[in-house]
Design a protein around this motif. Structure first.
Motif, PDB file in Angstrom:
ATOM      1  N   VAL A   1       0.832  -1.211   0.000  1.00 42.44           N
ATOM      2  CA  VAL A   1       0.000   0.000   0.000  1.00 42.44           C
ATOM      3  C   VAL A   1       0.865   1.260   0.000  1.00 42.44           C
ATOM      4  O   VAL A   1       0.441   2.302  -0.506  1.00 42.44           O
ATOM      5  N   PHE A   2       2.082   1.172   0.517  1.00 36.36           N
ATOM      6  CA  PHE A   2       2.920   2.360   0.638  1.00 36.36           C
ATOM      7  C   PHE A   2       3.358   2.921  -0.711  1.00 36.36           C
ATOM      8  O   PHE A   2       3.569   4.123  -0.832  1.00 36.36           O
ATOM      9  N   VAL A   3       3.493   2.086  -1.706  1.00 35.83           N
ATOM     10  CA  VAL A   3       3.990   2.564  -3.008  1.00 35.83           C
ATOM     11  C   VAL A   3       3.031   3.581  -3.637  1.00 35.83           C
ATOM     12  O   VAL A   3       3.463   4.680  -4.008  1.00 35.83           O
ATOM     13  N   PRO A   4       1.723   3.297  -3.766  1.00 33.34           N
ATOM     14  CA  PRO A   4       0.843   4.331  -4.346  1.00 33.34           C
ATOM     15  C   PRO A   4       0.712   5.570  -3.468  1.00 33.34           C
ATOM     16  O   PRO A   4       0.567   6.684  -3.991  1.00 33.34           O
ATOM     17  N   ILE A   5       0.805   5.410  -2.170  1.00 26.91           N
ATOM     18  CA  ILE A   5       0.715   6.568  -1.279  1.00 26.91           C
ATOM     19  C   ILE A   5       1.910   7.484  -1.483  1.00 26.91           C
ATOM     20  O   ILE A   5       1.776   8.706  -1.573  1.00 26.91           O
ATOM     21  N   VAL A   6       3.105   6.896  -1.578  1.00 29.53           N
ATOM     22  CA  VAL A   6       4.305   7.698  -1.808  1.00 29.53           C
ATOM     23  C   VAL A   6       4.253   8.367  -3.178  1.00 29.53           C
ATOM     24  O   VAL A   6       4.643   9.530  -3.328  1.00 29.53           O
ATOM     25  N   VAL A   7       3.738   7.678  -4.176  1.00 29.78           N
ATOM     26  CA  VAL A   7       3.610   8.277  -5.505  1.00 29.78           C
ATOM     27  C   VAL A   7       2.681   9.487  -5.448  1.00 29.78           C
ATOM     28  O   VAL A   7       2.974  10.535  -6.043  1.00 29.78           O
ATOM     29  N   LEU A   8       1.577   9.375  -4.737  1.00 28.38           N
ATOM     30  CA  LEU A   8       0.656  10.510  -4.609  1.00 28.38           C
ATOM     31  C   LEU A   8       1.300  11.681  -3.867  1.00 28.38           C
ATOM     32  O   LEU A   8       1.110  12.840  -4.239  1.00 28.38           O
ATOM     33  N   GLU A   9       2.062  11.381  -2.811  1.00 25.85           N
ATOM     34  CA  GLU A   9       2.711  12.452  -2.054  1.00 25.85           C
ATOM     35  C   GLU A   9       3.784  13.151  -2.884  1.00 25.85           C
ATOM     36  O   GLU A   9       3.919  14.376  -2.818  1.00 25.85           O
ATOM     37  N   VAL A  10       4.540  12.401  -3.672  1.00 25.60           N
ATOM     38  CA  VAL A  10       5.559  13.013  -4.527  1.00 25.60           C
ATOM     39  C   VAL A  10       4.904  13.817  -5.646  1.00 25.60           C
ATOM     40  O   VAL A  10       5.363  14.912  -5.989  1.00 25.60           O
ATOM     41  N   THR A  11       3.809  13.307  -6.191  1.00 22.67           N
ATOM     42  CA  THR A  11       3.085  14.049  -7.231  1.00 22.67           C
ATOM     43  C   THR A  11       2.550  15.362  -6.682  1.00 22.67           C
ATOM     44  O   THR A  11       2.621  16.399  -7.349  1.00 22.67           O
TER      45      THR A  11
ATOM     46  N   GLY B   1      10.805  10.784  -2.405  1.00 19.95           N
ATOM     47  CA  GLY B   1      10.147   9.487  -2.521  1.00 19.95           C
ATOM     48  C   GLY B   1      10.862   8.396  -1.750  1.00 19.95           C
ATOM     49  O   GLY B   1      10.236   7.597  -1.058  1.00 19.95           O
ATOM     50  N   VAL B   2      12.190   8.361  -1.852  1.00 13.67           N
ATOM     51  CA  VAL B   2      12.958   7.344  -1.124  1.00 13.67           C
ATOM     52  C   VAL B   2      12.840   7.561   0.381  1.00 13.67           C
ATOM     53  O   VAL B   2      12.675   6.605   1.145  1.00 13.67           O
ATOM     54  N   THR B   3      12.888   8.808   0.802  1.00 12.12           N
ATOM     55  CA  THR B   3      12.765   9.105   2.234  1.00 12.12           C
ATOM     56  C   THR B   3      11.397   8.689   2.771  1.00 12.12           C
ATOM     57  O   THR B   3      11.301   8.068   3.840  1.00 12.12           O
ATOM     58  N   LEU B   4      10.347   9.017   2.047  1.00 13.56           N
ATOM     59  CA  LEU B   4       9.004   8.658   2.500  1.00 13.56           C
ATOM     60  C   LEU B   4       8.797   7.149   2.515  1.00 13.56           C
ATOM     61  O   LEU B   4       8.194   6.602   3.449  1.00 13.56           O
ATOM     62  N   LEU B   5       9.298   6.463   1.504  1.00 17.36           N
ATOM     63  CA  LEU B   5       9.143   5.008   1.452  1.00 17.36           C
ATOM     64  C   LEU B   5       9.949   4.332   2.547  1.00 17.36           C
ATOM     65  O   LEU B   5       9.467   3.397   3.197  1.00 17.36           O
ATOM     66  N   LEU B   6      11.156   4.799   2.787  1.00 14.37           N
ATOM     67  CA  LEU B   6      11.988   4.226   3.839  1.00 14.37           C
ATOM     68  C   LEU B   6      11.371   4.457   5.214  1.00 14.37           C
ATOM     69  O   LEU B   6      11.355   3.551   6.059  1.00 14.37           O
ATOM     70  N   CYS B   7      10.841   5.642   5.445  1.00 15.45           N
ATOM     71  CA  CYS B   7      10.184   5.952   6.716  1.00 15.45           C
ATOM     72  C   CYS B   7       8.980   5.035   6.944  1.00 15.45           C
ATOM     73  O   CYS B   7       8.798   4.500   8.036  1.00 15.45           O
ATOM     74  N   ALA B   8       8.188   4.821   5.913  1.00 19.71           N
ATOM     75  CA  ALA B   8       7.005   3.967   6.042  1.00 19.71           C
ATOM     76  C   ALA B   8       7.405   2.515   6.291  1.00 19.71           C
ATOM     77  O   ALA B   8       6.792   1.836   7.124  1.00 19.71           O
TER      78      ALA B   8
END
Length: 76
Positions: free
Chosen positions: A25-35, A52-59
């Protein structure tokens, strides 16, 4: 900063109560946040990648912490 908090809380909750397959689930959420960052703050490609890498790593780290907070089967 709000995105990091959102991903941390979401990761803790999903890690505590969900299975490992919920981490997808984290991948589409990070894509939306980066967009959103691209449209709102006009980020460059390098900034998008770092964000994107920071948000994905944090999640993902919060998900692992949430998984460690699960009760053991013999404890209940």
């Amino acid at each position: 900063m709000k995105a990091l908090l959102l991903n941390t809380l979401l990761g803790l909750g999903l890690g505590r109560f969900g299975s490992i397959w919920v981490a997808v689930v984290f991948v589409p959420i990070v894509v939306l946040e980066v967009t959103y960052g691209v449209y709102a703050f006009h980020l460059s490609a390098g900034a998008c990648l770092r964000r994107g890498v920071t948000l994905l790593l944090c999640a993902q780290l919060a998900f692992l912490l949430g998984a460690l907070m699960r009760p053991m089967r013999n404890e209940t």
